[in-house]
Design a protein around this motif. Sequence first.
Motif, PDB file in Angstrom:
ATOM      1  N   SER A 146       0.808  -1.220   0.000  1.00 28.29           N
ATOM      2  CA  SER A 146       0.000   0.000   0.000  1.00 28.29           C
ATOM      3  C   SER A 146       0.835   1.261   0.000  1.00 28.29           C
ATOM      4  CB  SER A 146      -0.911  -0.002   1.222  1.00 28.29           C
ATOM      5  OG  SER A 146      -0.107  -0.038   2.376  1.00 28.29           O
ATOM      6  N   GLY A 147       2.134   1.135   0.157  1.00 28.29           N
ATOM      7  CA  GLY A 147       2.962   2.336   0.169  1.00 28.29           C
ATOM      8  C   GLY A 147       4.279   2.085  -0.542  1.00 28.29           C
ATOM      9  N   LEU A 148       4.634   2.989  -1.431  1.00 23.92           N
ATOM     10  CA  LEU A 148       5.916   2.875  -2.133  1.00 23.92           C
ATOM     11  C   LEU A 148       6.662   4.188  -1.979  1.00 23.92           C
ATOM     12  CD1 LEU A 148       4.844   1.372  -5.578  1.00 23.92           C
ATOM     13  CD2 LEU A 148       5.751   0.153  -3.628  1.00 23.92           C
ATOM     14  N   ASN A 149       7.935   4.099  -1.752  1.00 23.95           N
ATOM     15  CA  ASN A 149       8.761   5.301  -1.710  1.00 23.95           C
ATOM     16  C   ASN A 149       9.899   5.109  -2.695  1.00 23.95           C
ATOM     17  OD1 ASN A 149      10.249   7.518  -1.094  1.00 23.95           O
ATOM     18  ND2 ASN A 149      11.086   6.681   0.805  1.00 23.95           N
ATOM     19  N   ILE A 150       9.847   5.848  -3.784  1.00 25.43           N
ATOM     20  CA  ILE A 150      10.891   5.719  -4.802  1.00 25.43           C
ATOM     21  C   ILE A 150      11.944   6.783  -4.512  1.00 25.43           C
ATOM     22  CG2 ILE A 150      11.383   5.710  -7.267  1.00 25.43           C
ATOM     23  CD1 ILE A 150       8.389   5.134  -7.688  1.00 25.43           C
ATOM     24  N   ARG A 151      13.125   6.342  -4.134  1.00 24.60           N
ATOM     25  CA  ARG A 151      14.189   7.296  -3.788  1.00 24.60           C
ATOM     26  C   ARG A 151      15.152   7.432  -4.947  1.00 24.60           C
ATOM     27  NH1 ARG A 151      16.517   5.245   1.745  1.00 24.60           N
ATOM     28  NH2 ARG A 151      18.102   6.791   1.284  1.00 24.60           N
ATOM     29  N   VAL A 152      15.312   8.641  -5.401  1.00 25.96           N
ATOM     30  CA  VAL A 152      16.194   8.892  -6.542  1.00 25.96           C
ATOM     31  C   VAL A 152      17.630   8.776  -6.072  1.00 25.96           C
ATOM     32  CG1 VAL A 152      16.843  10.556  -8.319  1.00 25.96           C
ATOM     33  CG2 VAL A 152      14.505  10.493  -7.450  1.00 25.96           C
ATOM     34  N   CYS A 153      18.378   7.987  -6.835  1.00 24.65           N
ATOM     35  CA  CYS A 153      19.776   7.828  -6.458  1.00 24.65           C
ATOM     36  C   CYS A 153      20.581   9.000  -7.000  1.00 24.65           C
ATOM     37  CB  CYS A 153      20.274   6.526  -7.061  1.00 24.65           C
ATOM     38  SG  CYS A 153      21.989   6.570  -7.418  1.00 24.65           S
ATOM     39  N   ARG A 154      21.374   9.569  -6.152  1.00 20.32           N
ATOM     40  CA  ARG A 154      22.234  10.659  -6.614  1.00 20.32           C
ATOM     41  C   ARG A 154      23.669  10.265  -6.415  1.00 20.32           C
ATOM     42  NH1 ARG A 154      19.900  15.213  -7.833  1.00 20.32           N
ATOM     43  NH2 ARG A 154      17.671  15.146  -7.567  1.00 20.32           N
ATOM     44  N   GLU A 155      24.295  10.006  -7.524  1.00 16.62           N
ATOM     45  CA  GLU A 155      25.700   9.668  -7.444  1.00 16.62           C
ATOM     46  C   GLU A 155      26.462  10.980  -7.562  1.00 16.62           C
ATOM     47  OE1 GLU A 155      27.027   7.493 -10.811  1.00 16.62           O
ATOM     48  OE2 GLU A 155      28.739   6.689  -9.741  1.00 16.62           O
ATOM     49  N   ILE A 156      27.286  11.287  -6.588  1.00 18.30           N
ATOM     50  CA  ILE A 156      28.005  12.561  -6.627  1.00 18.30           C
ATOM     51  C   ILE A 156      29.491  12.284  -6.679  1.00 18.30           C
ATOM     52  CG2 ILE A 156      28.357  14.768  -5.503  1.00 18.30           C
ATOM     53  CD1 ILE A 156      25.609  14.428  -4.249  1.00 18.30           C
ATOM     54  N   LYS A 157      30.004  12.335  -7.905  1.00 17.47           N
ATOM     55  CA  LYS A 157      31.436  12.090  -8.052  1.00 17.47           C
ATOM     56  C   LYS A 157      32.177  13.299  -7.498  1.00 17.47           C
ATOM     57  CE  LYS A 157      31.227   8.976 -11.901  1.00 17.47           C
ATOM     58  NZ  LYS A 157      31.595   8.721 -13.289  1.00 17.47           N
ATOM     59  N   GLY A 158      33.168  13.022  -6.699  1.00 12.53           N
ATOM     60  CA  GLY A 158      33.922  14.125  -6.108  1.00 12.53           C
ATOM     61  C   GLY A 158      33.447  14.450  -4.700  1.00 12.53           C
ATOM     62  N   ALA A 159      32.450  13.696  -4.201  1.00 11.40           N
ATOM     63  CA  ALA A 159      31.937  13.962  -2.859  1.00 11.40           C
ATOM     64  C   ALA A 159      33.033  13.787  -1.809  1.00 11.40           C
ATOM     65  CB  ALA A 159      30.773  13.029  -2.557  1.00 11.40           C
ATOM     66  N   ALA A 160      33.987  12.920  -2.089  1.00 11.30           N
ATOM     67  CA  ALA A 160      35.026  12.641  -1.093  1.00 11.30           C
ATOM     68  C   ALA A 160      36.315  13.412  -1.361  1.00 11.30           C
ATOM     69  CB  ALA A 160      35.302  11.141  -1.059  1.00 11.30           C
ATOM     70  N   ASN A 161      36.260  14.347  -2.312  1.00 12.43           N
ATOM     71  CA  ASN A 161      37.486  15.072  -2.678  1.00 12.43           C
ATOM     72  C   ASN A 161      38.168  15.721  -1.483  1.00 12.43           C
ATOM     73  OD1 ASN A 161      37.179  14.379  -5.258  1.00 12.43           O
ATOM     74  ND2 ASN A 161      36.669  16.408  -6.058  1.00 12.43           N
ATOM     75  N   GLY A 162      37.341  16.333  -0.623  1.00 14.93           N
ATOM     76  CA  GLY A 162      37.927  17.067   0.498  1.00 14.93           C
ATOM     77  C   GLY A 162      38.454  16.154   1.583  1.00 14.93           C
ATOM     78  N   LEU A 163      37.975  14.924   1.582  1.00 16.16           N
ATOM     79  CA  LEU A 163      38.262  14.031   2.702  1.00 16.16           C
ATOM     80  C   LEU A 163      39.394  13.054   2.401  1.00 16.16           C
ATOM     81  CD1 LEU A 163      37.292  12.836   5.467  1.00 16.16           C
ATOM     82  CD2 LEU A 163      35.764  11.375   4.166  1.00 16.16           C
ATOM     83  N   ILE A 164      39.478  12.642   1.158  1.00 14.25           N
ATOM     84  CA  ILE A 164      40.325  11.485   0.847  1.00 14.25           C
ATOM     85  C   ILE A 164      41.768  11.674   1.288  1.00 14.25           C
ATOM     86  CG2 ILE A 164      40.720  12.205  -1.580  1.00 14.25           C
ATOM     87  CD1 ILE A 164      40.162   8.674  -1.265  1.00 14.25           C
ATOM     88  N   LYS A 165      42.268  12.907   1.175  1.00 15.53           N
ATOM     89  CA  LYS A 165      43.694  13.090   1.499  1.00 15.53           C
ATOM     90  C   LYS A 165      43.971  12.808   2.970  1.00 15.53           C
ATOM     91  CE  LYS A 165      43.297  18.149   1.866  1.00 15.53           C
ATOM     92  NZ  LYS A 165      42.005  18.405   1.178  1.00 15.53           N
ATOM     93  N   HIS A 166      42.946  12.921   3.807  1.00 13.71           N
ATOM     94  CA  HIS A 166      43.151  12.649   5.227  1.00 13.71           C
ATOM     95  C   HIS A 166      43.116  11.162   5.552  1.00 13.71           C
ATOM     96  CE1 HIS A 166      42.840  16.889   5.742  1.00 13.71           C
ATOM     97  NE2 HIS A 166      41.588  16.926   5.332  1.00 13.71           N
ATOM     98  N   LEU A 167      42.697  10.367   4.582  1.00 13.84           N
ATOM     99  CA  LEU A 167      42.524   8.934   4.860  1.00 13.84           C
ATOM    100  C   LEU A 167      43.616   8.085   4.213  1.00 13.84           C
ATOM    101  CD1 LEU A 167      38.657   8.584   4.418  1.00 13.84           C
ATOM    102  CD2 LEU A 167      39.953   9.289   6.420  1.00 13.84           C
ATOM    103  N   ILE A 168      44.534   8.730   3.515  1.00  6.38           N
ATOM    104  CA  ILE A 168      45.562   7.954   2.820  1.00  6.38           C
ATOM    105  C   ILE A 168      46.854   7.921   3.626  1.00  6.38           C
ATOM    106  CG2 ILE A 168      47.084   7.978   0.801  1.00  6.38           C
ATOM    107  CD1 ILE A 168      44.693   8.779  -0.837  1.00  6.38           C
ATOM    108  N   GLU A 169      47.348   6.718   3.768  1.00  7.60           N
ATOM    109  CA  GLU A 169      48.617   6.550   4.466  1.00  7.60           C
ATOM    110  C   GLU A 169      49.678   6.403   3.374  1.00  7.60           C
ATOM    111  OE1 GLU A 169      48.552   3.085   6.893  1.00  7.60           O
ATOM    112  OE2 GLU A 169      50.519   3.500   7.771  1.00  7.60           O
ATOM    113  N   HIS A 170      50.404   7.492   3.140  1.00 10.18           N
ATOM    114  CA  HIS A 170      51.280   7.507   1.965  1.00 10.18           C
ATOM    115  C   HIS A 170      52.399   6.482   2.050  1.00 10.18           C
ATOM    116  CE1 HIS A 170      49.557  10.612  -0.479  1.00 10.18           C
ATOM    117  NE2 HIS A 170      49.275  11.266   0.641  1.00 10.18           N
TER     118      HIS A 170
END
Lengths: 347, 172
Positions: A146-170
């Motif tokens: 009786s109820g449907l919720n269609i959630r639009v997927c939003r793929e956001i390339k670059g969402a982790a741009n600001g974060l990734i450098k803090h997670l890499i162990e060079h």
Amino acid sequence: MNKYLITKPVLHASAEPIQCPAGGWRQIAAVLPSNLADLIARVTPRYLNGLEEIRLRRDRPLMLGLGGSDYFLRQDGTPVSEPDGAYLVDAADLEKVLHNISGSSLYALEEELKNGYVTLPGGHRVGLTGKAVLENGRVKTLKYLSGLNIRVCREIKGAANGLIKHLIEHQAQNVYHTVIFSPPRCGKTTLLRDLVRQVSNGLPGMQFAGRTVGVVDERSEIAGCHRGVPQMDVGVRTDVLDGCPKAQGMMMLLRAMSPDVIVTDEIGSMEDIHALEEVFNAGVRVIVTIHASSLRELANRPALKYLLQLNVVERFVLLGRSRGVGTVEKIFSSADLPGLGVKMCLS
Amino acid sequence: MFKLIGGLLVVVASGLAGWQVSRSYAGRPVELRQFISALQLLETEITYAATPLYEALSGVAEQVGVPAASFFRQVAFELGAHRGYSAREAWHGALEVYSRRSALGPGDLSILRGLGNNLGMSDREDQSKHLRLAAEQLKTAMAMAEEAATKNVKLWNYMGLLGGLVIVLALY
């Protein structure tokens, strides 16, 4: 607390624009009955591009989530905030959507009905409610949907741009064991997906070669698999185990796919933590997300407390909405755990 | 001379009419057998692999013989075309077209129509029950059709020819 690093709201300052509003709508329109698709298509593109979800509830007004607010849709396609005069969804509409989603084969969605959601091509998700049919106290299937919720997927390339450098162990050319935590709807999964893509593809600008990533995608949210094939860009070195229970899936990936990094979403049970322990011991890096709004809250849950006591996780990332969905509020290092004296993680 | 040609034409026409009737008697068990095996294949696809109907029906169409294959191909085509048809609508539509050129009787068609009402509408267990029930009903119909075929095929073949001869003799 304000001395912790706060990066820019990454989802909004993303390097590339939001990926699929128009394409996403087309994929969703394909499962809607033509009367509903026509009605929603009449919404002005300015609104339609911000489409987040479509809610169909039997005998109740058609509702759209547009740009963070709820709107009801009139017969002429005007979004209004009051339900009066809005289009009422009837049983035939719901039945047609189900037919289209399942390819007229409801039996092929048994597992999905049991879990309460279906993933569409393009990674969009349809949540389902109705009457649960039980067998031995567990949900066997849903009927009278009786109820449907269609959630639009939003793929956001670059969402982790600001974060990734803090997670890499060079030094080790690898990523830190990372836990991303936040309250619901702060963009954990979107961020995680982009992290997976970037770690998998590698970052030439940062002299980081891509690593093999294994994703256990129990709820098909990270890669948005449709019939096992990722619908979103999760990188060239990524293997996705779709719809698999996390603990089992991590073991399977560990044994079978020799990943460098294992990624999974929303861990919480003791079983998950024990599986993680195995992964830690195998020398494989881990990136996981957890529902929690603070480290203290996280530490109050027995399973997660145990995880903290293992003292293996090197980075804790707190997301919030203070500057829009997906704002990285704080990044803690393992030494910043509550009660252990505070140390700046990054400067 | 004209009489001879006319007589021959009467015999041939009558023979062909008899052959046509006998062919429908002979064709019915063949088609029923094809439908029974098709439903069994469909049941396997649905219960063990939970294959969506479009794929399952396309697979079945590849595996059963002509003419039943054309029916399954048609249903699969309608479902694959994404024209918003439900399985029931596609099944009934294809059955309507198929029945015009088929040897199946009204009873056989109504069994298939009944199956179409339930196809794809429930879980695997339930689908399996419906498919088995329909297959059993078709088997009963097939037993009767075979009996009728052994009785009537030769009868109508001879009756057509002999009837033609009788007419020709009477006219002479």
